[in-house]
Design an enzyme around this catalytic site. Structure first.
Site, PDB file in Angstrom:
ATOM      1  N   ARG A  21       0.822  -1.208   0.000  1.00  0.00           N
ATOM      2  CA  ARG A  21       0.000   0.000   0.000  1.00  0.00           C
ATOM      3  C   ARG A  21       0.859   1.262   0.000  1.00  0.00           C
ATOM      4  O   ARG A  21       0.473   2.287  -0.568  1.00  0.00           O
ATOM      5  CB  ARG A  21      -0.946   0.005   1.216  1.00  0.00           C
ATOM      6  CG  ARG A  21      -2.074   1.025   1.111  1.00  0.00           C
ATOM      7  CD  ARG A  21      -2.938   1.074   2.344  1.00  0.00           C
ATOM      8  NE  ARG A  21      -4.150   1.879   2.140  1.00  0.00           N
ATOM      9  CZ  ARG A  21      -4.911   2.357   3.112  1.00  0.00           C
ATOM     10  NH1 ARG A  21      -4.602   2.106   4.381  1.00  0.00           N
ATOM     11  NH2 ARG A  21      -5.970   3.084   2.826  1.00  0.00           N
TER      12      ARG A  21
ATOM     13  N   SER B 238      -7.144   6.962  -0.918  1.00  0.00           N
ATOM     14  CA  SER B 238      -7.153   5.509  -0.889  1.00  0.00           C
ATOM     15  C   SER B 238      -8.204   5.117   0.131  1.00  0.00           C
ATOM     16  O   SER B 238      -8.125   5.490   1.303  1.00  0.00           O
ATOM     17  CB  SER B 238      -5.778   4.967  -0.476  1.00  0.00           C
ATOM     18  OG  SER B 238      -5.809   3.566  -0.363  1.00  0.00           O
ATOM     19  N   SER B 239      -9.208   4.374  -0.319  1.00  0.00           N
ATOM     20  CA  SER B 239     -10.371   4.078   0.515  1.00  0.00           C
ATOM     21  C   SER B 239     -10.008   3.250   1.739  1.00  0.00           C
ATOM     22  O   SER B 239      -8.944   2.635   1.819  1.00  0.00           O
ATOM     23  CB  SER B 239     -11.428   3.339  -0.298  1.00  0.00           C
ATOM     24  OG  SER B 239     -11.841   4.080  -1.413  1.00  0.00           O
ATOM     25  N   GLN B 240     -10.928   3.193   2.694  1.00  0.00           N
ATOM     26  CA  GLN B 240     -10.735   2.393   3.890  1.00  0.00           C
ATOM     27  C   GLN B 240     -10.616   0.923   3.494  1.00  0.00           C
ATOM     28  O   GLN B 240     -11.489   0.379   2.814  1.00  0.00           O
ATOM     29  CB  GLN B 240     -11.912   2.588   4.848  1.00  0.00           C
ATOM     30  CG  GLN B 240     -11.761   1.860   6.156  1.00  0.00           C
ATOM     31  CD  GLN B 240     -12.956   2.070   7.069  1.00  0.00           C
ATOM     32  OE1 GLN B 240     -13.964   2.619   6.652  1.00  0.00           O
ATOM     33  NE2 GLN B 240     -12.840   1.630   8.307  1.00  0.00           N
TER      34      GLN B 240
END
Length: 423
Positions: A32, A78-80
């Site tokens: 990530r 960046s989404s959960q």
């Protein structure tokens, strides 16, 4: 790093993410941090860069990472991760599936799809966001992913897909997406299948505010799992409802019928353009400031207040039964409050997690009565979860660029009391 990602996966499971073995492996292997090399915004508004001591610790938390802001407004993120996991499981991606992603964001979601064996075309309306996502995917070694800058409403003209996933809050579903998940019609031996379109155009930012994951997705897709199978494809998309963006699993055809079920609650950044068009079931936007002078008018209904997911279930039902239901901060109460907003935008009634009702403004009595009626109806229906609703969509929005919007609801569970459907 291996231990960090292993703990990350364990945290996602604790937070309720329904990880399959394949998806857990994707979260363990996709870095990530490679997708946020320019940093991101902390919740306190400060900016985190890769040289910060807590950079990796924050990257591998189950939290949204805001990567671009316009003034004070987040416009890409960046989404959960737990929400991403729920949506990816609902998408039911199989190796070899062709996936259209609307909203590239950082590219992290596309990389996870690639790790699941999908061939991904990702579209983002912001050229700089698309460029950074493209570079990050290369840096992370993701394969079979193309990122284009363009209009997400159009999807990828001339191409066809097995799945569509949308990572930005929208008012409805583009007919182009429905058309592009239909199997291509062979016209003869020279037809070798659909070709990708470099100028296809993306849509809005991948962005999701923190969501409380709720299990119970739509289950297996009706598709046979291969392109051109003749079965309708699947769109997983957050659609505006009562000031939030519940994620829907949508199936249908470009000319209808189009139906949906609820996957989970969520809060996403909103799209622009045709995908954000108003329609007959548009709920009012919250006022810029907090609502003041709301006074208690009905006592707590429950000794034990609803937890976050139960409150979202009530919230969803309120949005079905009242077009005035929305999200608004109310002074003295939780910042995430279900409100029936009056026509002035300054008053109405709030339904609190314990069932109490507070109200204010010139029509406080009317809205307080409506709020109490909603709580009564939800109780009489057996406190249905949002996943129990079945939704029909209708064409609405801009006549020149229409979208399929939620228009009718029925409950798919036994219930007592009066009819709880809405249309």
């Amino acid at each position: 790093m291996t231990d960090l990602r292993r703990r990350f996966v364990e945290q996602l499971r604790r937070d309720g993410a329904p990880l399959t073995p394949q998806l857990a492996a994707a979260f363990r292997t996709v870095p990530r941090e490679a997708f946020v090399t320019d940093g991101f915004q902390r919740r306190d508004g400060t900016w985190v860069t890769p040289d910060a001591a807590d950079f990796l610790d924050i990257v591998y938390r189950d939290d949204v990472l805001v990567t671009k802001v316009d003034g004070a407004t987040p416009v890409s993120s960046s989404s959960q991760p737990s929400l991403m996991a729920i949506m990816l499981v609902a998408l039911d991606v199989r190796p070899g599936h062709r996936v259209l992603e609307i909203g590239a964001g950082t590219g992290y979601n596309a990389a996870l799809l690639s790790a699941l064996g999908a061939d991904v075309t990702s579209i983002d309306v912001q050229p700089d966001v698309a460029g950074r996502a493209r570079a990050a995917l290369t840096r992370a070694g993701a394969r079979s992913v193309r990122v284009h800058a363009g209009d997400g409403y159009a999807g990828a003209p001339g191409d066809h897909f097995d799945r569509v996933v949308v990572t930005v809050g929208v008012a409805g579903v583009s007919p182009h997406w429905l058309r592009q998940i239909q199997p291509p019609v062979a016209t003869g031996p020279q037809d070798a299948g659909p070709a990708g379109s470099e100028g296809a155009g993306p849509a809005s930012p991948e962005g999701a505010g923190p969501a409380s994951p709720q299990g119970g997705g739509p289950g297996r897709s009706e598709s046979s799992g291969r392109p051109g199978s003749g079965a309708a494809g699947l769109i997983v998309v957050p659609v505006e409802h009562a000031g939030t963006h519940p994620v829907l699993a949508v199936r249908g055809h470009p000319d209808g019928p189009v139906t949906a079920s609820v996957v989970c609650p969520s809060g996403f950044m909103s799209a622009a353009g045709p995908l954000a068009a108003g329609h007959p079931r548009t709920h009012p936007a919250a006022p810029p400031g907090a609502l003041a002078d709301f006074a208690p008018v009905a006592p707590a209904r429950w000794v034990r207040p609803l937890d976050s997911l139960g409150y979202r279930d009530l919230w969803y039902a309120a949005g079905v039964w009242s077009i005035r239901a929305t999200h608004a901060p109310v002074i003295g109460h939780n910042g995430s409050t279900l409100v029936l907003l009056d026509e002035t935008g300054t008053g109405g009634a709030a339904i609190l997690p314990d069932g109490a009702v507070a109200a204010g403004g010139p029509q406080a009595r009317r809205y307080a009565a409506e709020a109490a009626d909603i709580v009564d109806r939800w109780e009489a229906a057996g406190r249905p979860p949002m996943q129990a609703w079945r939704i029909t969509l209708a064409l609405a929005g801009d006549p020149g660029a229409p979208i399929w919007c939620p228009a009718g609801w029925t409950l798919d569970v036994p219930r007592a009391g009066p009819d709880t459907g809405a249309s």
